[in-house]
Design a protein around this motif. Structure first.
Motif, PDB file in Angstrom:
ATOM      1  N   VAL A   1       0.838  -1.200   0.000  1.00  0.00           N
ATOM      2  CA  VAL A   1       0.000   0.000   0.000  1.00  0.00           C
ATOM      3  C   VAL A   1       0.875   1.254   0.000  1.00  0.00           C
ATOM      4  N   THR A   2       1.961   1.220   0.758  1.00  0.00           N
ATOM      5  CA  THR A   2       2.895   2.356   0.800  1.00  0.00           C
ATOM      6  C   THR A   2       3.496   2.614  -0.577  1.00  0.00           C
ATOM      7  N   VAL A   3       3.943   1.563  -1.238  1.00  0.00           N
ATOM      8  CA  VAL A   3       4.532   1.708  -2.575  1.00  0.00           C
ATOM      9  C   VAL A   3       3.499   2.270  -3.552  1.00  0.00           C
ATOM     10  N   TYR A   4       2.269   1.818  -3.452  1.00  0.00           N
ATOM     11  CA  TYR A   4       1.222   2.334  -4.345  1.00  0.00           C
ATOM     12  C   TYR A   4       1.010   3.831  -4.122  1.00  0.00           C
ATOM     13  N   LEU A   5       0.880   4.235  -2.867  1.00  0.00           N
ATOM     14  CA  LEU A   5       0.660   5.653  -2.578  1.00  0.00           C
ATOM     15  C   LEU A   5       1.844   6.500  -3.024  1.00  0.00           C
ATOM     16  N   LYS A   6       3.051   5.991  -2.840  1.00  0.00           N
ATOM     17  CA  LYS A   6       4.246   6.709  -3.315  1.00  0.00           C
ATOM     18  C   LYS A   6       4.216   6.867  -4.834  1.00  0.00           C
ATOM     19  N   SER A   7       3.778   5.826  -5.521  1.00  0.00           N
ATOM     20  CA  SER A   7       3.752   5.871  -6.984  1.00  0.00           C
ATOM     21  C   SER A   7       2.748   6.893  -7.509  1.00  0.00           C
ATOM     22  N   LYS A   8       1.767   7.266  -6.683  1.00  0.00           N
ATOM     23  CA  LYS A   8       0.759   8.245  -7.076  1.00  0.00           C
ATOM     24  C   LYS A   8       1.095   9.659  -6.589  1.00  0.00           C
ATOM     25  N   GLY A   9       2.298   9.823  -6.060  1.00  0.00           N
ATOM     26  CA  GLY A   9       2.745  11.147  -5.651  1.00  0.00           C
ATOM     27  C   GLY A   9       2.428  11.522  -4.215  1.00  0.00           C
ATOM     28  N   TYR A  10       1.948  10.579  -3.425  1.00  0.00           N
ATOM     29  CA  TYR A  10       1.658  10.843  -2.018  1.00  0.00           C
ATOM     30  C   TYR A  10       2.817  10.339  -1.150  1.00  0.00           C
ATOM     31  N   LEU A  11       2.737  10.629   0.141  1.00  0.00           N
ATOM     32  CA  LEU A  11       3.757  10.185   1.107  1.00  0.00           C
ATOM     33  C   LEU A  11       5.163  10.608   0.664  1.00  0.00           C
ATOM     34  N   GLU A  12       5.297  11.887   0.341  1.00  0.00           N
ATOM     35  CA  GLU A  12       6.595  12.378  -0.145  1.00  0.00           C
ATOM     36  C   GLU A  12       7.714  12.183   0.872  1.00  0.00           C
ATOM     37  N   ILE A  13       7.386  12.229   2.155  1.00  0.00           N
ATOM     38  CA  ILE A  13       8.444  12.130   3.166  1.00  0.00           C
ATOM     39  C   ILE A  13       8.823  10.679   3.487  1.00  0.00           C
ATOM     40  N   VAL A  14       8.109   9.744   2.884  1.00  0.00           N
ATOM     41  CA  VAL A  14       8.516   8.337   3.024  1.00  0.00           C
ATOM     42  C   VAL A  14       9.657   8.086   2.046  1.00  0.00           C
ATOM     43  N   ASN A  15      10.792   7.631   2.567  1.00  0.00           N
ATOM     44  CA  ASN A  15      11.960   7.415   1.708  1.00  0.00           C
ATOM     45  C   ASN A  15      12.288   5.927   1.616  1.00  0.00           C
ATOM     46  N   ASN A  16      13.352   5.613   0.873  1.00  0.00           N
ATOM     47  CA  ASN A  16      13.670   4.203   0.657  1.00  0.00           C
ATOM     48  C   ASN A  16      14.185   3.505   1.916  1.00  0.00           C
ATOM     49  N   SER A  17      14.551   4.282   2.938  1.00  0.00           N
ATOM     50  CA  SER A  17      14.947   3.668   4.210  1.00  0.00           C
ATOM     51  C   SER A  17      13.723   3.097   4.932  1.00  0.00           C
ATOM     52  N   HIS A  18      12.588   3.783   4.833  1.00  0.00           N
ATOM     53  CA  HIS A  18      11.357   3.236   5.409  1.00  0.00           C
ATOM     54  C   HIS A  18      10.962   1.945   4.695  1.00  0.00           C
ATOM     55  N   LEU A  19      11.062   1.960   3.358  1.00  0.00           N
ATOM     56  CA  LEU A  19      10.741   0.761   2.592  1.00  0.00           C
ATOM     57  C   LEU A  19      11.723  -0.356   2.923  1.00  0.00           C
ATOM     58  N   HIS A  20      12.992   0.010   3.109  1.00  0.00           N
ATOM     59  CA  HIS A  20      14.006  -0.967   3.472  1.00  0.00           C
ATOM     60  C   HIS A  20      13.660  -1.664   4.779  1.00  0.00           C
ATOM     61  N   ASP A  21      13.182  -0.911   5.765  1.00  0.00           N
ATOM     62  CA  ASP A  21      12.863  -1.519   7.053  1.00  0.00           C
ATOM     63  C   ASP A  21      11.641  -2.422   6.971  1.00  0.00           C
TER      64      ASP A  21
END
Length: 466
Positions: A299-319
């Motif tokens: 869900v996070t990756v989807y929202l990022k792909s639509k331009g939302y959650l700008e402050i979520v970075n690849n370190s959050h995805l990494h964890d």
């Protein structure tokens, strides 16, 4: 604020409609009489007939040699055996047909139940992970809180369906739980089962129904209060609502520790009332937690792909991917530990669970190892891979398929035996709950800012780098 796009909403509704059609077809095609069940069996035997004939052709020359040599010697004995076994075979065939009839009637219910339990349990574990992060005062995950709250927003929707299913089951609308059958605890009944009778203090319909309602209502109350305080904290001038949620998180985790295992005993292990495993609650939790973390990541990756959650970075995805990696290993450890200990002890009352799965579900049972362990480990073992959304989505898809199969193998053997498959009911149920999940989750996400800006650890989460 997230805007729930019309395309995604229409897609979710379409999935629900298609899924509902599949579910209806599966129920409509279930046999209503033993005669219809006999026809289905005949079709199954015809489908396997070609394979049997090919096998017979290969051995016919060898068999004929011995047949001619022994024909005269065994002619009289064979004639008497046929007459002696005729009535016994008729009784056996009748009993087998009745058994298969009940299995085929169970199949639409079981297919629906697999998807219902899978989506419900994953949602509850997402909420548990949210509260673990809150109680631990973890800083890295704050920017993901609204994603987890959105996923938890699916729980009220699916709980209504689950409650209806529980009530129908308790009033014998289906026959998934054999211990609910009439006479199982009555010594004068032909259906009397001494093992079930000895467990009747736990395996009785009133307790099962009341506890099931407590689990679902309790989880939903915590979800509602958590969401309410979280949104109020966004515009609060103090941390009153934050501390309320902290205390609620502690209370929920205490409640969840007991209800998670108890619900698994009631809803899954209760399908096999002669069998038990003290490890089973943890095993199902492992399935739930790795699936829950996967859903959060997707869900996070989807929202990022639509331009939302700008402050979520690849370190959050990494964890998140690191948790997916770690809990895949944890699931494998529990899978092997439970299997190995039962196999090594070789006690009939324990091995019966795995014997049935090896005899009738071997491909799925062993196929879980590459899906739930080997492939996720290979795809996520590299630290750089954990930061690549496409790899995380690919690994996540494999994990969700693998753990759906895990739940499938938990439920189907006890309810349908060898009459399983992936047809209208199985596919339709998954599509229906997937569509409902998408609709509920993104509706919930769209009703509040995507960042929990009142959380005191937000600044730490915004600048998190690994």
């Amino acid at each position: 604020m997230y805007q729930f796009s019309s395309k995604l909403k229409i897609g979710a509704i379409a999935l629900m409609v298609i899924g509902l059609i599949g579910i209806i077809i599966s129920f409509a095609s279930a046999p209503s009489t033993e005669a219809e069940a006999a026809e289905i069996l005949a079709h199954q035997e015809a489908a396997h007939g070609a394979h049997g004939e090919a096998h017979a052709t290969k051995t016919i020359a060898h068999d004929e040699t011995h047949e001619h040599a022994d024909k005269d010697a065994h002619h009289v004995d064979t004639t008497h055996e046929k007459h002696a076994d005729h009535h016994a075979e008729e009784g056996h065939d009748s009993g087998h047909l009745a058994h298969v009839f009940h299995q085929l009637q169970n199949r639409p219910w079981a297919a629906f139940y697999v998807a219902l339990f899978f989506f419900t349990f994953v949602t509850v574990v997402v909420f548990a992970f949210l509260n673990i992060q809150r109680v631990a005062q973890a800083g890295w995950s704050i920017v993901l809180f609204r994603v987890m709250e959105g996923i938890s927003g699916f729980l009220p929707y699916v709980s209504v369906i689950f409650l209806a299913f529980i009530v129908i089951t308790a009033f014998h609308g289906n026959h998934l739980f054999v211990w609910m059958a009439e006479g199982t605890v009555d010594p004068s009944s032909p259906n009397f089962d001494p093992i079930i009778a000895n467990k009747s203090g736990w395996l009785n319909v009133p307790r099962w129904l009341i506890c099931s309602i407590i689990y679902l209502v309790g989880w939903n109350v915590f979800v509602y209060l958590n969401r309410k305080n979280s949104v109020l904290q966004d515009n609060a001038s103090d941390l009153k609502h934050y501390y309320k949620n902290y205390k609620l998180g502690v209370a929920f985790l205490a409640f969840f520790i007991f209800t998670e295992s108890m619900s698994v005993w009631d809803w899954i292990m209760g399908l096999d009332p002669h069998w038990f495993s003290t490890l089973f609650g943890w095993y199902v939790f492992a399935t739930g937690v790795v699936s829950a973390l996967t859903v959060i990541a997707m869900v996070t990756v989807y929202l990022k792909s639509k331009g939302y959650l700008e402050i979520v970075n690849n370190s959050h995805l990494h964890d998140l991917a690191k948790f997916m990696f770690g809990f895949s290993i944890f699931w494998t450890y529990l899978w092997f530990a439970q299997f190995m200990l039962i196999w090594y002890a070789d006690m009939p009352e324990e091995t019966t669970y795995f014997v049935q799965r090896f005899d009738e579900y071997k491909f799925l049972f062993l196929g879980m190892i590459p899906l739930n362990f080997i492939l996720p480990i290979l795809m996520l073992v590299n630290s750089d891979f954990k930061r690549i959304p496409q790899i995380v989505l690919g690994a996540g898809t494999i994990i969700l398929i693998g753990h759906y199969i895990d739940v499938f193998v938990m439920i189907m053997p006890a309810t349908v035996g060898d009459q399983w498959g992936f047809g209208w009911g199985e596919i339709g149920s998954v599509l229906f709950f997937l569509g409902l999940f998408i609709y509920a989750v993104f509706t919930t996400i769209s009703k509040a800012p995507l960042i929990a800006k009142g959380n005191p650890f937000l600044h730490e989460s915004e600048h998190f780098h690994y």
